[in-house]
Enzyme design. Structure first.
Site, PDB file in Angstrom:
ATOM      1  N   ARG A  23      98.221 -26.339  19.176  1.00  0.00           N
ATOM      2  CA  ARG A  23      98.285 -27.911  19.200  1.00  0.00           C
ATOM      3  C   ARG A  23      97.105 -28.363  19.601  1.00  0.00           C
ATOM      4  O   ARG A  23      96.911 -29.668  20.255  1.00  0.00           O
ATOM      5  CB  ARG A  23      99.505 -28.390  20.025  1.00  0.00           C
ATOM      6  CG  ARG A  23     100.740 -27.923  19.573  1.00  0.00           C
ATOM      7  CD  ARG A  23     101.884 -28.870  20.208  1.00  0.00           C
ATOM      8  NE  ARG A  23     103.078 -28.220  19.998  1.00  0.00           N
ATOM      9  CZ  ARG A  23     103.957 -27.169  20.389  1.00  0.00           C
ATOM     10  NH1 ARG A  23     103.223 -26.784  21.731  1.00  0.00           N
ATOM     11  NH2 ARG A  23     104.891 -26.778  20.211  1.00  0.00           N
ATOM     12  N   LYS A  32      87.904 -36.375  11.034  1.00  0.00           N
ATOM     13  CA  LYS A  32      88.780 -36.288   9.596  1.00  0.00           C
ATOM     14  C   LYS A  32      88.611 -34.636   9.574  1.00  0.00           C
ATOM     15  O   LYS A  32      87.637 -34.089   9.593  1.00  0.00           O
ATOM     16  CB  LYS A  32      88.425 -36.931   8.490  1.00  0.00           C
ATOM     17  CG  LYS A  32      88.924 -38.259   8.630  1.00  0.00           C
ATOM     18  CD  LYS A  32      89.050 -38.883   7.456  1.00  0.00           C
ATOM     19  CE  LYS A  32      89.422 -40.457   7.078  1.00  0.00           C
ATOM     20  NZ  LYS A  32      89.436 -40.939   6.036  1.00  0.00           N
ATOM     21  N   GLU A  62      76.235 -41.142   0.520  1.00  0.00           N
ATOM     22  CA  GLU A  62      76.680 -41.707   1.525  1.00  0.00           C
ATOM     23  C   GLU A  62      75.864 -42.593   2.510  1.00  0.00           C
ATOM     24  O   GLU A  62      76.246 -43.255   2.949  1.00  0.00           O
ATOM     25  CB  GLU A  62      77.302 -40.538   2.559  1.00  0.00           C
ATOM     26  CG  GLU A  62      78.401 -39.703   1.479  1.00  0.00           C
ATOM     27  CD  GLU A  62      79.894 -40.287   1.776  1.00  0.00           C
ATOM     28  OE1 GLU A  62      79.978 -41.347   2.237  1.00  0.00           O
ATOM     29  OE2 GLU A  62      80.847 -39.705   1.165  1.00  0.00           O
ATOM     30  N   LYS A 105      78.371 -45.183  11.001  1.00  0.00           N
ATOM     31  CA  LYS A 105      80.017 -44.394  10.947  1.00  0.00           C
ATOM     32  C   LYS A 105      80.737 -44.494  12.252  1.00  0.00           C
ATOM     33  O   LYS A 105      81.804 -44.927  12.326  1.00  0.00           O
ATOM     34  CB  LYS A 105      79.616 -43.155  10.469  1.00  0.00           C
ATOM     35  CG  LYS A 105      81.325 -42.350  10.273  1.00  0.00           C
ATOM     36  CD  LYS A 105      81.513 -41.357   9.396  1.00  0.00           C
ATOM     37  CE  LYS A 105      82.984 -41.079   9.221  1.00  0.00           C
ATOM     38  NZ  LYS A 105      83.248 -39.870   8.174  1.00  0.00           N
ATOM     39  N   GLU A 115      92.387 -44.895  11.108  1.00  0.00           N
ATOM     40  CA  GLU A 115      92.606 -45.520  10.006  1.00  0.00           C
ATOM     41  C   GLU A 115      93.821 -46.300  10.043  1.00  0.00           C
ATOM     42  O   GLU A 115      94.555 -46.401   9.190  1.00  0.00           O
ATOM     43  CB  GLU A 115      92.638 -44.721   8.784  1.00  0.00           C
ATOM     44  CG  GLU A 115      91.765 -44.895   7.797  1.00  0.00           C
ATOM     45  CD  GLU A 115      91.295 -43.772   6.948  1.00  0.00           C
ATOM     46  OE1 GLU A 115      92.423 -43.060   6.574  1.00  0.00           O
ATOM     47  OE2 GLU A 115      90.188 -43.649   6.312  1.00  0.00           O
ATOM     48  N   ARG A 168      88.331 -49.033   9.365  1.00  0.00           N
ATOM     49  CA  ARG A 168      88.049 -47.939   8.869  1.00  0.00           C
ATOM     50  C   ARG A 168      87.981 -47.631   7.328  1.00  0.00           C
ATOM     51  O   ARG A 168      86.967 -47.094   6.766  1.00  0.00           O
ATOM     52  CB  ARG A 168      88.582 -46.636   9.574  1.00  0.00           C
ATOM     53  CG  ARG A 168      87.792 -45.490   9.270  1.00  0.00           C
ATOM     54  CD  ARG A 168      88.393 -44.379  10.205  1.00  0.00           C
ATOM     55  NE  ARG A 168      87.781 -42.979   9.639  1.00  0.00           N
ATOM     56  CZ  ARG A 168      87.723 -41.582  10.658  1.00  0.00           C
ATOM     57  NH1 ARG A 168      88.149 -42.126  11.784  1.00  0.00           N
ATOM     58  NH2 ARG A 168      87.277 -40.586  10.082  1.00  0.00           N
ATOM     59  N   ASN A 198      85.425 -46.345   2.774  1.00  0.00           N
ATOM     60  CA  ASN A 198      86.062 -45.548   1.677  1.00  0.00           C
ATOM     61  C   ASN A 198      85.443 -46.367   0.394  1.00  0.00           C
ATOM     62  O   ASN A 198      85.735 -46.356  -0.834  1.00  0.00           O
ATOM     63  CB  ASN A 198      87.547 -45.844   1.454  1.00  0.00           C
ATOM     64  CG  ASN A 198      88.071 -44.779   2.356  1.00  0.00           C
ATOM     65  OD1 ASN A 198      87.727 -43.780   2.586  1.00  0.00           O
ATOM     66  ND2 ASN A 198      89.293 -45.313   3.046  1.00  0.00           N
ATOM     67  N   HIS A 217      84.926 -44.896  -3.042  1.00  0.00           N
ATOM     68  CA  HIS A 217      85.746 -43.435  -2.764  1.00  0.00           C
ATOM     69  C   HIS A 217      87.135 -43.524  -3.843  1.00  0.00           C
ATOM     70  O   HIS A 217      87.611 -42.420  -3.984  1.00  0.00           O
ATOM     71  CB  HIS A 217      86.056 -43.123  -1.413  1.00  0.00           C
ATOM     72  CG  HIS A 217      84.825 -42.408  -0.674  1.00  0.00           C
ATOM     73  ND1 HIS A 217      83.664 -43.071  -0.435  1.00  0.00           N
ATOM     74  CD2 HIS A 217      84.748 -41.260  -0.105  1.00  0.00           C
ATOM     75  CE1 HIS A 217      82.746 -42.443   0.139  1.00  0.00           C
ATOM     76  NE2 HIS A 217      83.521 -41.264   0.375  1.00  0.00           N
ATOM     77  N   HIS A 242      87.371 -40.058  -5.906  1.00  0.00           N
ATOM     78  CA  HIS A 242      88.676 -39.077  -5.770  1.00  0.00           C
ATOM     79  C   HIS A 242      88.895 -38.775  -7.088  1.00  0.00           C
ATOM     80  O   HIS A 242      89.353 -37.633  -7.464  1.00  0.00           O
ATOM     81  CB  HIS A 242      89.472 -39.670  -4.780  1.00  0.00           C
ATOM     82  CG  HIS A 242      89.009 -39.326  -3.197  1.00  0.00           C
ATOM     83  ND1 HIS A 242      89.602 -39.981  -2.302  1.00  0.00           N
ATOM     84  CD2 HIS A 242      88.130 -38.835  -2.644  1.00  0.00           C
ATOM     85  CE1 HIS A 242      89.139 -39.648  -1.114  1.00  0.00           C
ATOM     86  NE2 HIS A 242      88.078 -38.716  -1.417  1.00  0.00           N
ATOM     87  N   HIS A 266      80.962 -34.060  -4.066  1.00  0.00           N
ATOM     88  CA  HIS A 266      81.666 -35.246  -3.493  1.00  0.00           C
ATOM     89  C   HIS A 266      80.495 -36.466  -3.671  1.00  0.00           C
ATOM     90  O   HIS A 266      80.927 -37.513  -4.080  1.00  0.00           O
ATOM     91  CB  HIS A 266      81.973 -34.868  -2.086  1.00  0.00           C
ATOM     92  CG  HIS A 266      82.633 -36.092  -1.406  1.00  0.00           C
ATOM     93  ND1 HIS A 266      83.738 -36.644  -1.914  1.00  0.00           N
ATOM     94  CD2 HIS A 266      82.043 -36.920  -0.356  1.00  0.00           C
ATOM     95  CE1 HIS A 266      84.176 -37.626  -1.177  1.00  0.00           C
ATOM     96  NE2 HIS A 266      82.951 -37.796  -0.199  1.00  0.00           N
TER      97      HIS A 266
END
Lengths: 361, 361
Positions: free
Chosen positions: B121, B143, B185, B227, B237, B242, B246, B249, B253, B266
């Site tokens: 955990r 993330k 980015e 960032k 998020e 946040r 994106n 993005h 994606h 990417h």
């Protein structure tokens, strides 16, 4: 409706306590999950028909639903079954508002909860526990996870539910052994936190074993409240306070690991673990004999095991305890009672005492 | 030593910015992970030798270490490779103080980070990013995750690192295409948050492409700071803030999913996605032509793609966008610029405009 409120700031939630109110799940879900319009209902072979009822009441309250039934048993807490839940969430085009609704015991709750914790980095989770153990322990507090082939719950995350719906009527059909197993955690709450509650349990053991509804709601509700009190103060097991809930569990995990998943039920292992822990506290000079005697008598009345099995090799049990996740830097650590209703963490217990206690009949 | 401090209360951490200081990792880890005495170093085929150096400096600073080298490439972000990391942690008797140290690009960071997020955990995590993309984006902000066979990053968790060690010398051997991909980015941060930084990038594009160390530290540091500013205000998020990260993005994606994992890198997908987003903003009447022209010129100077590929079916791209995790309730949502240095979320963009933009050369 009786309920227990778990106060965790933005992650606060309600535990509803009912008896024979199956149609209540949908309206409760509507309140607990105001933004959700879809839900994946997870159950196992034992709870699939209850899950059907839950799905119906969710649909009647505006949820689009899908469902997955996993095999019953601890082996289901695997990465393979987890992957199946991910596939089901993908197939229903789940987005971050899609809820996971876990209808079942600890296995379904831990597996479904971990899927919710990790799909799209977190989906809302509704717990509908159907066993005593899940009602008083695993569905409250946010622990989710699956097993590693070498150890229980090694893979997991903290993920608080958005709500917990407890209907004690689910217990009516629970096999006796499973019901009694759940009572071990109930006894634990009395020993670690609440002497009057322990007195209650002694006084009302007969009604409890007869599964009398009002007694069940009282005992389950008080257990949830006591666990919530601890979780509120140490949500992620960081300050050490939450560790009090692990009373008996260092021994229990060793019994479960060495005995194999097909051996004792979790609560059975916890019962024997608490007997060992109380005996350890006595040998370590923390308490007199009365606490251990009363605990032993109550656990015996509940038909629970009270000692390690002689065929389990001592060295293996000790080795598992050393790698327990509650161990730190390899030291053996135990939560031990200092009086009825109070426990503390000890990391100075000689291994020889632990061996003595494990060898006792 | 230059550094960026990420302020997240008890989860605050330092991003160190250095050049050619490989022996600095150990002392930095000692400070960032005061309670840890063991570390699993994760790398891939491209970074295995750097990981050896990292292991040596960790050992010289009191860490017991083990290491795992995973295959290079996006296919490594799988439940199967994750399971291998769990096995390695088990084999080294990891407890909650055992750190995961991810030495590599986004794949290693995401996979190692998710193992850290979910073993016992949650284990402490140290990021040692070795690509431009990982330095300015994936190693900062918490993330972590792996891919579902049907979609990128569908399985994951938020798990902040305890520290990030950036050494721009790692970029010296980075293939040109990967380096340029990371710059997408960087351009993004200018467009969404910081007009003067965008001006900087235009003015210093030559030094940046020449990988001049002081320019790299400035550009990487400013990107991390921008960032971090966003992550500090919306760690998980939840507030929508946040989501500004994106920008580009939703398109990206779709390009990555329809193009397959072997298609664009990417950053390449993000570059084309930002061109589409700026064009969408223009057609939607939010901005004039200048922003899109300047962005197109800078991305072209960096050798990045600036349009969808004609062979990608429009309907598939749209379908992927609809199930993007940033979609809510099936609506198409886009982060669009309202001026250079500012973006907002729009969920009212007609699908016809999106199709126009995707069809543009």
């Amino acid at each position: 409706m009786e309920s227990v409120h778990v106060r965790l700031g933005p992650r606060s939630y309600e535990i509803a306590l009912t008896t024979a109110q199956p149609a209540g799940v949908g309206p409760f879900a509507r309140r607990a999950l105001p933004a959700s319009t879809a839900a994946l209902v997870v159950s196992d072979a034992n709870t699939a028909s209850l899950a059907n009822d839950v799905e119906a009441t969710l649909r009647a309250n505006g949820f689009r639903t899908a469902s997955v039934t996993v095999p019953a048993g601890e082996g289901t807490k695997s990465l393979a079954e987890l992957s199946n839940l991910y596939d089901a969430l993908y197939a229903m085009t789940a987005d971050r508002r899609t809820a996971v609704v876990a209808v079942g015991g600890g296995v379904v709750g831990d597996l479904g909860g971990f899927a919710a914790a990790t799909y799209n980095r977190g989906l809302p989770l509704l717990m509908v526990p159907t066993t005593m153990l899940a009602m008083v322990d695993s569905s409250v507090g946010g622990k989710t996870g699956v097993n590693h082939p070498k150890g229980k719950n090694l893979i997991g995350a903290f993920h608080q539910p958005a709500g917990v719906w407890i209907d004690t009527a689910f217990l009516d059909t629970l096999p006796d052994r499973e019901f009694r197993s759940g009572l071990a955690e109930v006894v634990k709450y009395g020993v670690i936190l609440d002497e009057p509650f322990f007195d209650d349990l002694e006084a009302n053991a007969g009604d409890l074993l007869a599964r009398e509804p009002a007694t069940l709601r009282h005992v389950v509700g008080r257990s949830c409240r006591l666990k919530a009190d601890v979780v509120e103060k140490d949500e992620r097991e960081e300050t050490g306070l939450r560790a009090v809930l692990n009373y008996g569990h260092t021994f229990a995990h060793a019994f479960e690991t060495v005995g194999g998943y097909g051996g004792w039920l979790h609560g059975e292992a916890v019962a024997a673990g608490m007997v060992c822990a109380a005996r350890l506290a006595e040998r370590h000079g923390l308490i007199g004999p009365v606490l251990g005697q009363r605990q032993l008598a109550l656990l015996t009345k509940f038909g629970l095991p009270t000692a390690s099995k002689p065929e389990w090799p001592m060295d293996e049990l000790i080795a598992v305890m050393r790698r327990d996740k509650k161990a730190a830097g390899g030291n053996l650590r135990f939560i031990l009672p200092t009086r009825l209703g109070e426990v503390r963490l000890f990391d100075d217990v000689p291994e020889a005492l632990v061996r003595d206690v494990l060898a006792a009949p």
